[in-house]
Structure formats: structure tokens, C-alpha cells
Design a protein around this motif. Structure first.
Motif, PDB file in Angstrom:
ATOM      1  N   GLY A 152      -5.756   6.724   2.476  1.00 42.52           N
ATOM      2  CA  GLY A 152      -5.746   5.325   2.919  1.00 42.52           C
ATOM      3  C   GLY A 152      -5.061   5.202   4.276  1.00 42.52           C
ATOM      4  O   GLY A 152      -4.920   6.177   5.011  1.00 42.52           O
ATOM      5  N   ASP A 153      -4.649   4.009   4.605  1.00 40.14           N
ATOM      6  CA  ASP A 153      -3.972   3.722   5.868  1.00 40.14           C
ATOM      7  C   ASP A 153      -2.713   4.588   5.997  1.00 40.14           C
ATOM      8  O   ASP A 153      -1.881   4.613   5.091  1.00 40.14           O
ATOM      9  CB  ASP A 153      -3.600   2.228   5.885  1.00 40.14           C
ATOM     10  CG  ASP A 153      -3.271   1.719   7.273  1.00 40.14           C
ATOM     11  OD1 ASP A 153      -2.681   2.480   8.056  1.00 40.14           O
ATOM     12  OD2 ASP A 153      -3.587   0.557   7.564  1.00 40.14           O
ATOM     13  N   LEU A 197       6.946  -1.322   7.354  1.00 42.37           N
ATOM     14  CA  LEU A 197       6.364  -2.512   6.737  1.00 42.37           C
ATOM     15  C   LEU A 197       6.797  -2.494   5.269  1.00 42.37           C
ATOM     16  O   LEU A 197       6.173  -1.837   4.448  1.00 42.37           O
ATOM     17  CB  LEU A 197       4.834  -2.498   6.851  1.00 42.37           C
ATOM     18  CG  LEU A 197       4.268  -2.358   8.265  1.00 42.37           C
ATOM     19  CD1 LEU A 197       2.754  -2.170   8.235  1.00 42.37           C
ATOM     20  CD2 LEU A 197       4.620  -3.578   9.116  1.00 42.37           C
ATOM     21  N   TYR A 203      -6.080   4.744  -7.119  1.00 45.74           N
ATOM     22  CA  TYR A 203      -6.046   3.523  -7.927  1.00 45.74           C
ATOM     23  C   TYR A 203      -5.830   2.298  -7.042  1.00 45.74           C
ATOM     24  O   TYR A 203      -5.312   2.402  -5.934  1.00 45.74           O
ATOM     25  CB  TYR A 203      -4.975   3.576  -9.032  1.00 45.74           C
ATOM     26  CG  TYR A 203      -3.641   4.169  -8.609  1.00 45.74           C
ATOM     27  CD1 TYR A 203      -2.632   3.368  -8.089  1.00 45.74           C
ATOM     28  CD2 TYR A 203      -3.402   5.533  -8.737  1.00 45.74           C
ATOM     29  CE1 TYR A 203      -1.412   3.914  -7.717  1.00 45.74           C
ATOM     30  CE2 TYR A 203      -2.188   6.093  -8.355  1.00 45.74           C
ATOM     31  CZ  TYR A 203      -1.201   5.274  -7.837  1.00 45.74           C
ATOM     32  OH  TYR A 203      -0.003   5.818  -7.453  1.00 45.74           O
ATOM     33  N   GLY A 204      -6.255   1.153  -7.587  1.00 41.04           N
ATOM     34  CA  GLY A 204      -6.159  -0.095  -6.841  1.00 41.04           C
ATOM     35  C   GLY A 204      -4.819  -0.779  -7.067  1.00 41.04           C
ATOM     36  O   GLY A 204      -3.971  -0.309  -7.834  1.00 41.04           O
ATOM     37  N   LEU A 205      -4.655  -1.891  -6.382  1.00 40.97           N
ATOM     38  CA  LEU A 205      -3.448  -2.708  -6.542  1.00 40.97           C
ATOM     39  C   LEU A 205      -3.421  -3.289  -7.956  1.00 40.97           C
ATOM     40  O   LEU A 205      -4.412  -3.817  -8.432  1.00 40.97           O
ATOM     41  CB  LEU A 205      -3.491  -3.839  -5.511  1.00 40.97           C
ATOM     42  CG  LEU A 205      -2.306  -4.792  -5.474  1.00 40.97           C
ATOM     43  CD1 LEU A 205      -1.075  -4.082  -4.937  1.00 40.97           C
ATOM     44  CD2 LEU A 205      -2.623  -5.993  -4.590  1.00 40.97           C
ATOM     45  N   GLN A 248       0.821  -1.210   0.000  1.00 42.91           N
ATOM     46  CA  GLN A 248       0.000   0.000   0.000  1.00 42.91           C
ATOM     47  C   GLN A 248       0.860   1.268   0.000  1.00 42.91           C
ATOM     48  O   GLN A 248       1.753   1.419   0.830  1.00 42.91           O
ATOM     49  CB  GLN A 248      -0.910   0.029   1.238  1.00 42.91           C
ATOM     50  CG  GLN A 248      -1.949  -1.093   1.261  1.00 42.91           C
ATOM     51  CD  GLN A 248      -2.909  -0.949   2.418  1.00 42.91           C
ATOM     52  OE1 GLN A 248      -3.506   0.097   2.616  1.00 42.91           O
ATOM     53  NE2 GLN A 248      -3.082  -2.002   3.202  1.00 42.91           N
ATOM     54  N   PHE A 294      -0.350   4.173   8.256  1.00 41.14           N
ATOM     55  CA  PHE A 294       0.752   3.356   8.783  1.00 41.14           C
ATOM     56  C   PHE A 294       1.598   4.171   9.779  1.00 41.14           C
ATOM     57  O   PHE A 294       1.037   4.955  10.547  1.00 41.14           O
ATOM     58  CB  PHE A 294       1.611   2.783   7.640  1.00 41.14           C
ATOM     59  CG  PHE A 294       0.838   1.808   6.786  1.00 41.14           C
ATOM     60  CD1 PHE A 294       0.554   0.534   7.248  1.00 41.14           C
ATOM     61  CD2 PHE A 294       0.351   2.183   5.545  1.00 41.14           C
ATOM     62  CE1 PHE A 294      -0.175  -0.366   6.474  1.00 41.14           C
ATOM     63  CE2 PHE A 294      -0.373   1.291   4.767  1.00 41.14           C
ATOM     64  CZ  PHE A 294      -0.640   0.023   5.237  1.00 41.14           C
ATOM     65  N   VAL A 321      -1.141  -0.094  -4.153  1.00 41.65           N
ATOM     66  CA  VAL A 321      -2.438   0.582  -4.162  1.00 41.65           C
ATOM     67  C   VAL A 321      -2.330   1.952  -3.498  1.00 41.65           C
ATOM     68  O   VAL A 321      -1.654   2.120  -2.488  1.00 41.65           O
ATOM     69  CB  VAL A 321      -3.542  -0.281  -3.484  1.00 41.65           C
ATOM     70  CG1 VAL A 321      -3.037  -0.947  -2.231  1.00 41.65           C
ATOM     71  CG2 VAL A 321      -4.793   0.533  -3.160  1.00 41.65           C
ATOM     72  N   VAL A 322      -2.949   2.940  -4.122  1.00 42.55           N
ATOM     73  CA  VAL A 322      -3.067   4.259  -3.502  1.00 42.55           C
ATOM     74  C   VAL A 322      -4.553   4.590  -3.442  1.00 42.55           C
ATOM     75  O   VAL A 322      -5.137   5.121  -4.386  1.00 42.55           O
ATOM     76  CB  VAL A 322      -2.293   5.333  -4.296  1.00 42.55           C
ATOM     77  CG1 VAL A 322      -2.458   6.705  -3.630  1.00 42.55           C
ATOM     78  CG2 VAL A 322      -0.811   4.977  -4.368  1.00 42.55           C
ATOM     79  N   TYR A 323      -5.171   4.217  -2.344  1.00 42.31           N
ATOM     80  CA  TYR A 323      -6.602   4.432  -2.165  1.00 42.31           C
ATOM     81  C   TYR A 323      -6.898   5.924  -2.042  1.00 42.31           C
ATOM     82  O   TYR A 323      -6.193   6.613  -1.307  1.00 42.31           O
ATOM     83  CB  TYR A 323      -7.088   3.692  -0.912  1.00 42.31           C
ATOM     84  CG  TYR A 323      -8.518   3.989  -0.576  1.00 42.31           C
ATOM     85  CD1 TYR A 323      -9.528   3.283  -1.211  1.00 42.31           C
ATOM     86  CD2 TYR A 323      -8.850   4.985   0.332  1.00 42.31           C
ATOM     87  CE1 TYR A 323     -10.855   3.585  -0.937  1.00 42.31           C
ATOM     88  CE2 TYR A 323     -10.165   5.285   0.597  1.00 42.31           C
ATOM     89  CZ  TYR A 323     -11.164   4.575  -0.039  1.00 42.31           C
ATOM     90  OH  TYR A 323     -12.454   4.869   0.223  1.00 42.31           O
TER      91      TYR A 323
END
Lengths: 278, 269
Positions: B180-181, B56, B241-243, B32, B183, B236-238
Motif C-alpha cells: 500500500g501507500d 501522519l 485486509y481492509g479497514l 493505514q 508514506f 488497513v493493510v492493503y
């Protein structure tokens, strides 16, 4: 397995029974993630789901997708910042199923390396959050996909979470104790007297001898007949099939799991097209 | 009268600002929001023997290891999330080609927190009694707490020379939004000596609105901003765009082939 349900459905229903109360319910494998959703849907409405992406936390029950962020986003109450998450963990508010690579007789687990840490035979993913979860749960539960003498071992090669024994005795009861372990053969817990793994139930058609043969140490046997892992109820089955996993992602952790199936499910997932066009 | 603050710079200028021997930390997690465009530019540079830090790690770490660029890696995880192991990381560890420092998630966050507060260490209970305290390179030490007497872990500060974080949107001053997350990134940007952002979009000024579920990064922590559309792909960059799963699986299968990896680096994001 009976004709009425698959092994994966049996495991999801069994794992769901370990979630309780107003806690973060986490499943680090596909089946255990589905188990958290099943638990929230049927038994523990107050469960706080924080799945794949912490940017979509405390969401309602949704159908599982390979692109969960798009799915969960519509009902997520909040993003769970990682520092806040570990503050909840530090206060014992986590309930988790971990997918370990090795587990041993005492309940110690390993996801970091096989062989020596200095020069591993197999480098896995690293300890990740297991050494933290150990200090933030009452119990650590494990979903072991394949029970073999290489995954159920006498002693883990690297301790990510410790089990019963000298470490636990030294650091006291604050650390999580090993909880329940499920595999493709059965369900296990730990004898409070010896701290050794024992059979709680075996899945339909599995004998104690078969389970023992695929274990690298001596399994404790319950008194009397070995219980059979209960089959999911019709309500659980319909929730799994129609509500939380209509796409069938649970098949990825079955014997038919493969790269081809992953890609097939990814292409079939309605969110894939959505994510591409954005 | 000077003009409005403008921290924009081109990607090659960002890479040119990294001195030999400086440690570089990457944001995001697993598959991600990895700063892949920046990592490709670093891969194509003369930088070598880089001390890399990744909370991660995913394909960004694996790519640099595959090109022999990484001197020492600090990590809590390196992998391809649900899709398996990182091929070059695995190969380098199993052949003894790389030196690593293994953390758990919470101990690496504690190291960033100590770095951000400019403290020598942060005390924690996380990691106590586990293998991560006992490796040859483990920086943590146990000590008797002067308040309670119990055994605790001292996690020394991590202060990366450079942090590179990919975000959805940034403004010219360096304020940024992650949808997105987040982290470990909010802590990482405060721990690092210098933080650079790569952004899907750079706007003149971010709107003063509430994004309840987004992570905000203040310009106070940011030295420079690079506009890099699709700069996170194939991760993925929510919700931009998706993975790109077929591409990620291809990477996983072929990234240990040096010729393939060179082609991957040469391709535009």
C-alpha cells in the motif's frame, strides 16, 4: 436546490471546472475527489489522479469506494512516492481542493486548531500538507462544507495557508494565491485589488443577504445581479450517478451524512467483502 | 561458517530493546498500516514519558496518549482520516496535558531526509510564512540562502532512536515489501538509529521480482523483524485486509474511557 439535482451534485460539477492541464488533480474531501474524477472523465483526460492512496496513482476514472485502494489498483500506473510527490508539488504541478475548517476574508486557511495553539479550544488534525501546498500550486481552492460565522471568519486562529496581505507581500508571488472557495451557499473568489473575498455566484434560491448573515466579515458583492451557480449538465449528472459515484458516497457530505450512513455504505461496498476475505 | 542471517525476534524482545527515554517513530499514515501489535506491546510495558514521532498519526498515537505514555509528540497530522478527529490527542491538547511539535508533511519529510544524510538541516521553501514556523516549540528557522539570497526554512534533522514500521512481507534478513501507500517510511527507516519491522509474514527469502507499485525496504536499514499477522488491525493493510471500520469508530467513541482502552490493549491483534 432544484428537483433535478442535489446540492452535492451541483458542487461536484462546479469544482470540476477548476482542474486543467497535465497536473496532479487532488480533492481532499469526498465531493472534491469526485470533482477531480468528473474533470478527468469529461474535460481533462490528461489529469493525473492521486486519490486517497498514493500507492495507486495515475489511475483511470473509477467508481468511488470507501476502500479506494482495491478499486483504483486495477488501473493505477504507478505508486507515487512521497518525495516524488513533493518534487511535483515544488514545481507547481498540483491542483487541489482543500477542506478547511476556517477561511478568512483574505483567503488564509486553518485546519490545525481553533483557539490558541498553546492551549487549543478545539484540537483539529494539524497543519498536514497545507503549508506545503501553499508553496506548490498556483492557486489553493477550498471546499467548505458548511458556511457559518465560525467557518468564514474575519481572521483564522492559525495560519496553515496564508492569503492576500503582508505575508504574501513579504514572500512574493511564488506562494499560491487563494483561488476559488465553494460552500453550501455559494462560490467565492478574491478581488484582485483589495484581496478580499467576493461572491462569484450563489446557489439556486440563496440570496446575498442569507450568505452575508452566515459570514463573519463583510462579503464583497459583484456588480449588478448576483449570478446563480450553474446546474450540472445532463452529461455531468449521468457521469456522477452512474460512473464515478454509483454507491452514493456523496451523501456522506450532505445534510444526511451520519455514522449510520457511513457504516451502511461500508457494508454495502462490494470491496468490503473482498478486503475481509483476503 | 555461520548460518544465514536471521534478524527475527519476538515482539516482547523488540519492546525489551527500547531503553527508557528513547524516542520512537511509527510508520504508516492515519488509518493505514499502523504497527498496532507493536504499539499494544509498548502500551503494556513499563516505558513511559516516551518522545513519539508520527508523520501522519492515527490510533497508534492516540492509544499511547490515552494511556499517558507520551512525553512529547512530533507530528504533521493526527486524526482518523475521513472519519474525524483523534479523541485522546484532542483531549490531551485541549487540557494542556501534552507537549507537541507541529510540522507540515513536507517539513517532516525534510527532517527525516536530513537525519538520513546525517546533516544538521535541509533547506526548503515549504512552510514559509505559515503558523508552523511560529509555534512555541517549532524547531525550524528561517535563513537567507547563501546562493540566491531568498528567505528559506532550515528544517533540523530528526533522528528517532527507534522506528517501528509495519510491512506486508519481510525476509529473515530484514528486506521488506509494502504494497500500500509507503508514506514517509522509506525516509524514516534511514533516519532512525534503529529500525524494527513488524510483518504480516516473514519468509526465508524475498523473491527477486519486480513490484512496480510496491515499496522496497532494504535489510541495510533494518535491525530486527517480528512476525505479526494482522499486526496492523484495525487499520488497513492493503491488500491483506481492509479497514475494520466498526472497530475504528468504536475506538473513536470510547478510547477516552481508560477501562475500555485497557481492554483494547489486552486484546490480541
Amino acid at each position: 436546490m432544484s428537483a433535478d439535482c442535489t446540492l452535492e451534485e451541483l458542487l461536484i460539477a462546479r469544482m470540476a471546472k477548476e482542474f486543467r492541464g497535465e497536473a496532479m488533480g487532488v480533492g481532499a474531501t469526498i465531493l472534491s475527489d469526485l470533482a477531480a474524477r468528473l474533470a478527468k472523465a469529461l474535460y481533462v483526460p490528461e489529469l493525473f489522479l492521486t486519490t486517497q492512496s498514493r500507492a495507486a496513482a495515475d489511475c483511470d476514472v473509477h467508481a468511488k469506494s470507501l476502500l479506494d485502494e482495491w478499486t483504483l489498483s486495477s488501473s493505477a500506473r504507478m505508486a507515487l512516492e512521497w518525495q516524488e510527490m513533493f518534487q511535483l508539488v515544488a514545481q507547481g504541478r498540483l491542483q487541489i481542493w482543500i477542506g478547511a475548517v476556517q477561511i478568512d476574508r483574505s483567503g488564509a486557511s486553518n485546519i490545525s486548531v481553533v483557539g490558541s495553539w498553546d492551549k487549543p479550544k478545539v484540537q483539529l488534525v494539524g497543519a498536514r500538507g497545507v503549508p506545503d501546498d501553499l508553496w506548490g500550486c498556483e492557486r489553493l481552492c477550498y471546499h467548505m462544507r458548511a458556511q457559518t460565522t465560525r467557518s468564514f471568519v474575519e481572521k483564522v486562529d492559525f495560519v496553515c495557508g496564508f492569503g492576500f496581505g503582508p505575508d504574501r507581500d513579504r514572500y512574493g508571488p511564488r506562494a499560491a494565491r487563494p483561488g476559488v472557495v465553494v460552500s453550501d451557499l455559494g462560490v467565492y473568489d478574491f478581488d484582485p485589488k483589495t484581496g478580499w473575498m467576493r461572491v462569484q455566484s450563489l446557489h439556486p434560491g440563496v440570496t446575498f443577504e442569507q450568505a452575508q448573515k452566515r459570514t463573519g466579515f463583510e462579503l464583497l458583492r459583484p456588480d449588478g445581479d448576483v449570478p446563480v451557480t450553474p446546474a450540472p449538465t445532463p452529461e455531468e449528472l449521468s457521469c456522477i450517478r452512474q460512473v464515478i459515484d454509483p454507491l452514493g458516497l456523496r451523501r456522506l457530505e450532505s445534510a444526511e451524512g451520519s455514522e449510520a450512513l457511513t457504516l451502511e455504505l461500508w457494508h454495502r461496498d462490494p470491496n468490503t467483502a473482498l478486503a475481509r476475505t483476503q | 561458517m555461520t548460518g544465514p542471517m536471521d534478524k527475527r525476534l519476538p515482539l516482547n524482545e523488540l519492546v525489551a530493546r527500547i531503553a527508557p527515554g528513547q524516542s520512537i517513530a511509527f510508520g504508516g499514515g492515519g488509518l493505514q498500516r499502523k504497527p498496532m501489535a507493536a504499539v499494544k506491546a509498548i502500551a503494556a510495558s513499563a516505558l513511559t514519558d516516551i518522545p513519539v514521532i508520527s508523520f501522519l498519526g492515527g490510533p497508534e498515537v492516540d492509544l499511547l496518549i490515552g494511556l499517558g505514555k507520551v512525553g512529547r509528540l512530533s507530528f504533521a497530522f493526527v486524526g482518523f482520516d475521513a472519519y474525524g478527529l483523534a479523541p485522546n490527542f484532542r483531549h490531551a491538547r485541549e487540557s494542556g496535558a501534552i507537549e507537541v511539535v507541529e510540522y507540515s508533511e513536507a517539513t517532516m519529510l525534510a527532517a527525516f531526509e536530513a537525519g538520513a544524510k546525517r546533516l544538521p538541516f535541509i533547506p526548503t521553501r515549504f512552510g514559509l510564512g505559515t503558523g508552523i514556523l511560529a509555534t512555541r516549540t517549532a524547531p525550524m528557522k528561517t535563513f537567507a540562502c547563501p546562493i540566491s539570497g531568498e528567505t528559506l526554512v532550515a528544517v533540523p534533522a530528526l533522528r528517532p532512536d527507534i522506528a517501528i514500521v509495519h510491512v506486508n512481507e519481510a525476509d529473515r534478513a530484514g528486506n521488506a515489501i509494502i504494497h500500500g501507500d509507503g508514506f514517509g517510511d522509506p525516509l524514516l527507516v534511514r533516519a532512525a538509529a534503529k529500525t524494527y519491522l513488524t510483518a504480516e509474514r516473514v519468509v526465508d527469502r524475498l523473491p527477486a521480482s519486480h513490484h512496480r507499485r510496491s515499496t522496497f525496504i532494504s535489510r541495510m536499514w533494518v535491525a530486527g523483524v517480528v512476525e505479526a499477522p494482522r499486526g496492523g488491525g484495525p487499520t488497513v493493510v492493503y491488500p491483506d485486509y481492509g479497514l475494520d471500520l466498526p472497530r475504528v469508530l468504536e475506538f473513536q467513541k470510547r478510547a477516552t474511557d481508560r477501562a475500555w482502552l485497557d481492554r483494547f490493549v489486552a486484546e490480541a491483534a
